[in-house]
Design a protein around this motif. Sequence first.
Motif, short mmCIF file in Angstrom:
data_model
loop_
_atom_site.label_atom_id
_atom_site.label_comp_id
_atom_site.label_asym_id
_atom_site.label_seq_id
_atom_site.Cartn_x
_atom_site.Cartn_y
_atom_site.Cartn_z
N LYS A 111 50.58 16.49 50.07
CA LYS A 111 51.61 16.18 49.25
C LYS A 111 52.01 14.64 49.59
CE LYS A 111 55.17 19.21 49.53
NZ LYS A 111 57.04 20.02 50.37
N SER A 509 53.59 19.95 43.50
CA SER A 509 54.09 20.39 44.88
C SER A 509 53.41 22.04 44.40
CB SER A 509 54.89 20.34 45.83
OG SER A 509 55.46 20.68 44.55
N PRO B 20 63.42 12.63 50.94
CA PRO B 20 63.57 13.78 51.44
C PRO B 20 61.68 14.40 51.25
CG PRO B 20 64.49 13.96 49.19
CD PRO B 20 64.71 12.25 49.69
N ASN B 24 60.02 16.39 54.22
CA ASN B 24 59.56 17.54 53.89
C ASN B 24 58.66 18.13 54.57
OD1 ASN B 24 62.69 18.97 53.26
ND2 ASN B 24 61.99 18.62 50.84
N ARG B 27 57.78 17.40 58.51
CA ARG B 27 58.26 18.91 58.82
C ARG B 27 57.42 20.20 58.28
NH1 ARG B 27 62.77 20.31 55.94
NH2 ARG B 27 61.75 22.06 55.06
N GLU B 28 56.46 20.11 57.58
CA GLU B 28 54.86 21.23 57.10
C GLU B 28 54.21 21.01 58.07
OE1 GLU B 28 57.16 21.31 52.74
OE2 GLU B 28 55.03 20.20 52.76
N TYR B 91 57.91 28.74 52.93
CA TYR B 91 58.53 27.68 53.59
C TYR B 91 58.57 26.84 53.18
CZ TYR B 91 58.67 24.59 57.94
OH TYR B 91 59.23 24.09 58.90
N MET B 92 57.21 25.96 52.43
CA MET B 92 56.72 25.18 51.53
C MET B 92 57.60 24.44 50.50
SD MET B 92 53.30 24.20 50.82
CE MET B 92 52.38 22.00 50.83
N LYS B 93 58.52 23.29 50.58
CA LYS B 93 59.42 23.51 49.66
C LYS B 93 58.72 22.45 48.29
CE LYS B 93 63.36 23.20 52.15
NZ LYS B 93 63.38 24.73 52.66
N ASP B 95 58.71 20.00 45.90
CA ASP B 95 59.11 18.63 45.22
C ASP B 95 59.02 17.78 44.85
OD1 ASP B 95 60.57 18.26 48.21
OD2 ASP B 95 58.70 19.01 49.20
#
Lengths: 748, 122
Positions: A111, A509, B20, B24, B27-28, B91-93, B95
Amino acid sequence: MNAAAIPFAAIFADGSSNAALITFLIYTLAVFGIAALSNRLMQSKSFLSEYFLGSRSLGVWAFALTFAATSASGGSFTGFPSKIYTHGWVLGLWIGSYVVVPICAMGLLGKRINQVARISGAITVPDVIRDRFHSARFGLIAVCLIVFFMSFNLVAQFKAGSLILKTLLQGVTVFQDSAVALSNTTSGIDFLQAIDPQYLLCLLVFGVAVVVYTTYGGFHAVVWTDVMQGVVMVVGVLIMLPLAIVEVGGLGNATRDMAKMTPPRIGVVSVARDDPLAEDGLIPSGTWLKFDGEGADRPRLFRVSKSVVFKANETVTDALPVVEITTPDEIDRLTTGESAVEFDRELTLLPPFDPEDHQGTVSLTVSSPRDADLIIPKGTWFQYETDRAGTTHVIRTAQRAVIPSGETAAEKIAVTRPGSKKGVAAARAALQAHPSPGGVDVESESIKPCAYVFGKKKPGVYVTGPGPHPTSDSGFLPLSLAVSFFFMWAISGAGQPSSMVRLMAFNSSQTLRRSIFTVALYYSAIYFPLVIIFCCARILIPGMDAESDRIMPAMAVFLTENIGLGWLAGLLVAAPFAAVMSTVDSFLLMISSALVRDIYQRNMNPEATEKTVKRLSYLFTMIVGTAAMFGALNPPQFLQDIIVYTGSGLAACFLAPMVFGLYWPRSNVQGCMAGMLAGFGAHLSMYVGGIVANGSFFDPYRLLNFDPIIVGLFVSFATTYLVTRFTPPPPWRLVQKYFHKGGGQLKD
Amino acid sequence: MSAVDPASETRRHEPVEFDPVYLNARREAIVVFCLWLTALIWAVPFCYLNGYDYDPESFSTTWGVPTWLFWGILVPWIVADVFTIWFCFCYMKEDDLGEAHEGADLEEEIVEMHEGGTGAGQ
């Protein structure tokens, strides 16, 4: 159907396999079709972004399968099956980290690298590094390292692709005729003389195909051919899995049979025939020979592992490479009952090597040329001193050697070195009774035990760790290597620039989330099933240990012929070919993008017109591909070793700078550049240390028994962190641009 | 970036709001790393303790696979796949990765070149 009855050397050659050849050709043509379609896509878009990055528009299937297919590489379908066949169930642990490879390789950086590349407009991995740290010098170092590692890798992959194609086409009349015609055409060109014409033909076909479709279609062609190749691979495995399990009578049976197995012995033997042949005859690979020793419980069983010519008017042929089956149950199964193999009745096996013997090849030399040929008969004893330990050994020639007049060396010949105490004492006595010819020296020996160093006479070795090994006394996968491979696949997979560039190409994403899931299922459907299939192959196709690189096509033909679907073999054997193609095309594009984008456009001529850049992209892709083809004309010997060296080297250089650069706002150019160079240096020093410690660059020094990748990654991460801490923070604007909310909109 | 922007330098000491997507992604990545570590800590010691010594009496298979490999790799493989499904879909945002600024880096360099700056050379 009996495995031994199939002419494995001729996969597409027998009548029923014409369909297989046609399937394979249709598949290859489809690749060109996709390239043509991809080229059309480029008409209305920003050329460079489209040609090298597919306009960052990859959806789930394209992204997931291109990622999976590129990572899989040719090794998954040639080297991996060969390793499973040779070392057994422990390969399940060797490949164990594939449990988490998809989520690691895509989820660790995916990402963030995609976002950073969008902020800066980066198209290549060196672009990302250069923009993120605002440093042309750092970008250039990254370009140099990519070109250095990938050029070696590309040459090795070209060789792998050509060898796979050659294996597939062995025995096909059109192929053989074309190779002869090519040989005649190139007869006047000196540097092509020494090259096997069949290999040359395959290299040309494979090379031209890949270079043309990659050059013409760019990234989209590479991606969509990857998708097709990815589908072929998984379909191939899923078809083979049930066929293999049914054929072996259930997986439980196969494992129980494997538990009784002991590793084979590999060596050379001599065979005789009563009546000499009028013309040269062939002893084909796969021929079974039997030796009934006096007073033995059961015969000794050998399978010829390489075709050898039995010369006309001679009654004995020496140095015939064989694999000896050593498992009593297997010998019984292959000599009696339904699964019995057919033995060659015209050949008589002369007394074979002793189980404790060592065999190999040596060069016999004289200090100055002689006037007449010097003939050294078979059975001559020599004494020599090994280079490293300085130990003295006695060897016996296993074939006749001739040092021609005017020359100082004979061609390499096979020799035997007694291994048992009794054998060594007898050899020393024989040497005293029959001294070796004066003035002849033994040089460049390569002699190994016929029996496996780890696992000989040990049942259970194929169903437990560390797995049998022909030369290493700690087995195939000692604990330290098992840990190393957990790093190797999952962590170093995330550090490959070829993976990173794909992570820059997905469109959202959501695509990333779905793709991680898709690749996880894809790898689950491929890797553990491969372990099962080729464990079954140990039972179904015995004695292929010395030619285990061909076990994949051999198994494909065996399974499909058994159910009368020869054409399916074409699709199954296309899988390894597909895997190499999908790796080669992406590496080719990586190198040409490094040259056009990172060196020409960004350092020499930022104002180059799109037309110029377009022409250069086509030109460089073609030049790099053609250069790699020429490199593969005289290919490096250590194919798999080069692939391992370059893959782990790239991870040691790129992973730490990328992780810190993407996730640590404090990271700066000094720290990350130092980490990249330190990773390169530490990894390289382990290989250079191999020359000193083990006598070969490709047998690296293993600090605390760990693979060089661990040392490289550790040094790279530690250096990046420490140097960053002791150098000034990065420019505030860079931190804002890449880490702060709304920073991506900042203009410099 | 030819010169230090005084305005941005003043803001250096102000409290900042991180992107953000970056937060994110970080964190992931930490969760992914922990998963890898868990897999390593389970699979290698389990297989080493249970699968590196052959005893014909105690050797067993589960679904045809040696039992040590079944519990050491095959079951964790299925668990990891289930975890991956949870990670990807729960869990994964989701984005917004932003628009791609195609050619932005090149434009910047051309401007610097014409201004007679040092380019991107640090």
